[in-house]
Design a protein around this motif. Structure first.
Motif, PDB file in Angstrom:
ATOM      1  N   SER A 135      21.380 -27.421 -50.987  1.00 40.18           N
ATOM      2  CA  SER A 135      20.806 -28.097 -49.895  1.00 40.18           C
ATOM      3  C   SER A 135      22.313 -28.601 -50.137  1.00 40.18           C
ATOM      4  CB  SER A 135      19.872 -28.155 -49.873  1.00 40.18           C
ATOM      5  OG  SER A 135      19.503 -29.458 -49.729  1.00 40.18           O
ATOM      6  N   ASP A 170      22.929 -21.354 -50.890  1.00 41.14           N
ATOM      7  CA  ASP A 170      21.971 -22.993 -49.998  1.00 41.14           C
ATOM      8  C   ASP A 170      20.633 -22.563 -49.802  1.00 41.14           C
ATOM      9  OD1 ASP A 170      21.450 -20.990 -48.036  1.00 41.14           O
ATOM     10  OD2 ASP A 170      24.025 -21.373 -47.111  1.00 41.14           O
ATOM     11  N   MET A 171      20.011 -22.753 -49.224  1.00 40.64           N
ATOM     12  CA  MET A 171      18.305 -22.691 -48.510  1.00 40.64           C
ATOM     13  C   MET A 171      18.297 -21.341 -47.852  1.00 40.64           C
ATOM     14  SD  MET A 171      17.013 -26.141 -49.032  1.00 40.64           S
ATOM     15  CE  MET A 171      15.800 -25.720 -48.647  1.00 40.64           C
TER      16      MET A 171
END
Lengths: 242, 242
Positions: free
Chosen positions: A164, A215-216
């Motif tokens: 993140s 990423d998330m």
């Protein structure tokens, strides 16, 4: 006194919810959730009341659910994926335990380990682990210990929250730890935006994974010692033939 | 040329299938599966053709699917739980790889780790492993290694196929291995016939689990070091409050 249902809605598309989850949400008085998830389903429940808030608002959401249920309302607390796996069932039960509230029913859903596997092929066909690289609630040392144990056990691994903005290097660090024990050519893959627009997959080796941007919204899969790449699929054979 | 959908139907009740799985089965020309699972859903697809066979008929089922798809038919190959996790996606891809067939789509479903957790509370809220105690395709030494690794990593664990007529002692042996590293008072639980008639749960300690009678219709849960028993629930707090 009302009841709280805590429901996993799956990866995002309304069709990936269970029939039961849809029926229960249809019957709820109010739907509660993190606003990125309520937005995914809002169009399908236009006549419903919603209570939504932002990231890190988990405790407020749970307290609101108990408050609403005590007013006699039937509450649907939604999470993406499953209700249990890194979901709201556990924090809701923490709040409920403190508040002495117990009328809760958990409705499971398709977590990203399963929906991401389906996109890639069948990487988690045999024993596997699920590990989150978020160290907000779990110390990084524990995460490292689990990565090493997963490698020792020859588990296939699904990695949630690989990185993140606040922790851009976590996936790279995890790959480095795994490569202390696993070969760099171990078949891996990842899926972005599972079951939503922009869904994309990539198959690569563990050594290549170190350099991938995640990423998330990405779920990463590490194969076990038997995992193969067949065409554009990542498959862990169970041993019937191959 | 037809297509093969391999679908996880969840724990058994038709409502625990995803909306997408139901829609796809409605559109299939033929539904293929192990007869214990086709029986669970047959009443909801009365106008469909079925191909079903018995336990250990996995390879025949997969070959039949490829044959039917090559005749131009749309085939729905069903599994209980998820399509990937100990399901038919992997054996189907083994057969498809050998046969040079590739038009396969995997539709995930709610596996017993998730549906059983929902019945018990929220035991798998954080990192967890899924381990099958069936040694039909995985050598027992590998299973032992994974149990030890799961304990070393402080994972919560969902155990599939804890025992059967042919291997009545497997759960006991697994508990003994876990107790080399974990305390006997570790909170555990199990669920029988998840999502079907006769669904029942029990919460107990790891030491007590050794003496419990289980079978192929039971899923067992071993807590991690944070897992608690609150009332009649097994919960692994994620650390927000407790």
């Amino acid at each position: 006194m009302g009841r709280i249902y805590v429901l996993g809605i799956g990866p995002g598309d309304i069709d990936m919810m269970t029939i039961r989850a849809k029926k229960i949400l249809d019957e709820c008085d109010i739907i509660v959730g993190y606003k990125a998830y309520t937005e995914l389903i809002r169009d399908h429940f236009r006549d419903k009341e919603f209570f939504e808030n932002g990231m890190r608002g988990e405790m407020d959401r749970c307290e609101k659910c108990v408050e609403l249920a005590r007013e006699g309302r039937t509450v649907g607390l939604i999470c993406s994926g499953d209700a249990g796996v890194y979901g709201m069932a556990s924090p809701l039960m923490e709040v409920a335990e403190r508040e002495g509230f117990s009328d809760i029913e958990v409705i499971p859903g398709v977590t990203a380990a399963l929906s991401g596997s389906a996109v890639l092929g069948a990487p988690l066909s045999n024993d596997f682990c699920v590990i989150s690289l978020s160290d907000l609630l779990t110390p990084w040392e524990v995460i490292e210990k689990r990565l090493r144990a997963a490698a020792d056990g020859d588990f296939a691994v699904a990695i949630y929250n690989p990185s993140s903005k606040g922790r851009p290097q976590h996936l790279k660090r995890a790959c480095d730890i795994l490569m202390e024990k696993l070969p760099g050519d171990r078949p891996c893959g990842y899926v972005r935006n599972i079951g939503r627009s922009g869904c994309a997959k990539k198959i690569c080796t563990l050594a290549e994974l170190v350099h991938e941007e995640t990423d998330m919204f990405v779920t990463v899969f590490i194969g076990n010692s038997r995992t193969k790449v067949w065409g554009d699929r990542l498959v862990t054979p169970r041993g019937y033939i191959l």
